[in-house]
Design a protein around this motif. Structure first.
Motif, PDB file in Angstrom:
ATOM      1  N   TRP A 108       0.911  -1.134   0.119  1.00 42.06           N
ATOM      2  CA  TRP A 108      -0.237  -0.087  -0.086  1.00 42.06           C
ATOM      3  C   TRP A 108       0.845   1.133  -0.210  1.00 42.06           C
ATOM      4  O   TRP A 108       1.800   1.099   1.090  1.00 42.06           O
ATOM      5  N   THR A 109       0.395   2.321  -0.160  1.00 40.11           N
ATOM      6  CA  THR A 109       1.280   3.162  -0.819  1.00 40.11           C
ATOM      7  C   THR A 109       0.907   4.458   0.985  1.00 40.11           C
ATOM      8  O   THR A 109      -0.553   4.132   0.885  1.00 40.11           O
ATOM      9  N   PRO A 110       1.992   4.330   1.301  1.00 39.35           N
ATOM     10  CA  PRO A 110       2.046   4.767   3.277  1.00 39.35           C
ATOM     11  C   PRO A 110       1.244   6.609   2.934  1.00 39.35           C
ATOM     12  O   PRO A 110       0.975   7.361   2.377  1.00 39.35           O
ATOM     13  N   ASP A 111       0.308   6.516   4.091  1.00 41.27           N
ATOM     14  CA  ASP A 111      -0.809   6.836   4.351  1.00 41.27           C
ATOM     15  C   ASP A 111       0.706   8.616   3.962  1.00 41.27           C
ATOM     16  O   ASP A 111      -0.289   9.919   3.618  1.00 41.27           O
ATOM     17  N   ARG A 115     -11.682  11.554   3.126  1.00 41.53           N
ATOM     18  CA  ARG A 115     -10.856  10.495   3.637  1.00 41.53           C
ATOM     19  C   ARG A 115     -10.723   9.467   2.592  1.00 41.53           C
ATOM     20  O   ARG A 115     -10.837   9.606   1.192  1.00 41.53           O
ATOM     21  N   LYS A 116      -8.834   8.654   2.647  1.00 40.99           N
ATOM     22  CA  LYS A 116      -8.058   8.350   1.740  1.00 40.99           C
ATOM     23  C   LYS A 116      -8.889   7.081   1.504  1.00 40.99           C
ATOM     24  O   LYS A 116      -8.813   6.527   2.972  1.00 40.99           O
ATOM     25  N   HIS A 117      -8.497   6.010   0.736  1.00 42.04           N
ATOM     26  CA  HIS A 117      -9.566   4.419   0.779  1.00 42.04           C
ATOM     27  C   HIS A 117      -8.211   3.655  -0.405  1.00 42.04           C
ATOM     28  O   HIS A 117      -7.412   4.518  -1.116  1.00 42.04           O
ATOM     29  N   HIS A 118      -7.671   2.740  -0.005  1.00 39.77           N
ATOM     30  CA  HIS A 118      -6.529   2.005  -1.116  1.00 39.77           C
ATOM     31  C   HIS A 118      -7.154   1.033  -1.484  1.00 39.77           C
ATOM     32  O   HIS A 118      -8.326   0.576  -0.954  1.00 39.77           O
ATOM     33  N   CYS A 119      -7.169   1.171  -2.783  1.00 42.01           N
ATOM     34  CA  CYS A 119      -7.368   0.070  -3.653  1.00 42.01           C
ATOM     35  C   CYS A 119      -6.448  -1.393  -3.392  1.00 42.01           C
ATOM     36  O   CYS A 119      -5.102  -1.478  -3.315  1.00 42.01           O
ATOM     37  N   CYS A 138      -4.145  -2.428  -6.961  1.00 43.75           N
ATOM     38  CA  CYS A 138      -3.209  -1.920  -6.934  1.00 43.75           C
ATOM     39  C   CYS A 138      -2.337  -1.050  -5.923  1.00 43.75           C
ATOM     40  O   CYS A 138      -1.339  -0.911  -6.273  1.00 43.75           O
ATOM     41  N   GLY A 139      -2.804  -0.822  -4.484  1.00 43.41           N
ATOM     42  CA  GLY A 139      -1.464  -0.250  -3.402  1.00 43.41           C
ATOM     43  C   GLY A 139      -2.171   1.097  -3.498  1.00 43.41           C
ATOM     44  O   GLY A 139      -1.635   1.784  -2.447  1.00 43.41           O
TER      45      GLY A 139
END
Length: 237
Positions: free
Chosen positions: A35-38, A58-62, A65-66
């Motif tokens: 995952w791309t770090p916050d 807010r952010k969410h991770h796919c 793909c991360g």
């Protein structure tokens, strides 16, 4: 081949059903991405959006793909069998298209490969001083193994070795084509001894299972295209 033992595990993205023995993982699965770090994403990574994250946005991770996205750009819950998730997981818009495109393979074509088809075989073992040996083609049933790792052959194969799916280097459609399907394929692969080899498989029209065998070939081509770094299946007259 015995049934593949599986276990339920939990990752940060959700619950997964994976093989107990990691050495027999299906070649059609892929690993979860990092995952791309916050701290590294302050804006949505969809280039057409790029909205800034804050307390309300807010952010969410796919899960495929991360990368980080806002809810509007990552709100699709889609099945992802390539990562062994048992429930639908969050996808960004681009990854959603890919997973939906692959779903037909896992829902339909994988079952066709496991059911098998009837074919006539000819291989590089049938060559004598540059000329094909004049013999009848070897009739057999070909199936995908239950762990998805091998093409298995049963019948008059003259000890045709099973072919490791991950060792297939190309799949060439051969013979007349109808509705995008040929009457056979030539598989190029690396054999158990590490040598380059090929196997020609033609549909056995005398078996009464022609349509099943044609569907099997189409499913094989789709399976090959899922392999990392695979070449597109080519056609020849």
């Amino acid at each position: 081949m015995a049934k593949v033992e599986k276990k339920l595990v939990k990752s940060k993205s959700g619950y997964k059903m994976v093989t107990v023995d990691e050495r027999i993982t299906s070649p059609f699965t892929i690993d979860e991405p990092p995952w791309t770090p916050d701290y590294a994403c302050s804006n949505c990574q969809n280039g057409e959006c790029h909205i800034k994250f804050d307390f309300l946005k807010r952010k969410h991770h796919c899960r495929r793909c991360g990368q980080c996205f806002c809810d509007d750009c990552c709100n699709s819950l889609i099945e992802l069998p390539r990562m062994c998730f048992i429930d639908p997981v969050r996808h960004c818009k681009g990854c959603a298209i890919i997973s939906k495109r692959e779903s037909e393979f896992f829902d339909k074509h994988l079952r066709i490969l496991l059911d098998g088809g009837r074919f006539l075989l000819r291989s590089d073992c049938d060559i004598d001083e540059g000329d094909l040996v004049v013999t009848s083609d070897r009739a057999c049933v070909c199936t995908l193994s239950v762990d998805h790792r091998y093409l298995e052959f049963k019948g008059d194969t003259q000890e045709q070795e099973n072919i490791a799916v991950q060792k297939i280097t190309s799949v060439e459609v051969t013979g007349p084509e109808q509705d995008g399907q040929g009457h056979g394929v030539t598989i190029h692969y690396t054999d158990a001894g590490g040598e380059a080899a090929w196997l020609k498989m033609d549909v056995d029209d005398t078996s009464g299972q022609r349509q099943q065998s044609m569907s099997w070939l189409a499913a094989l081509i789709k399976a090959f295209k899922l392999m990392p770094g695979s070449q597109q299946a080519s056609s020849s007259p």
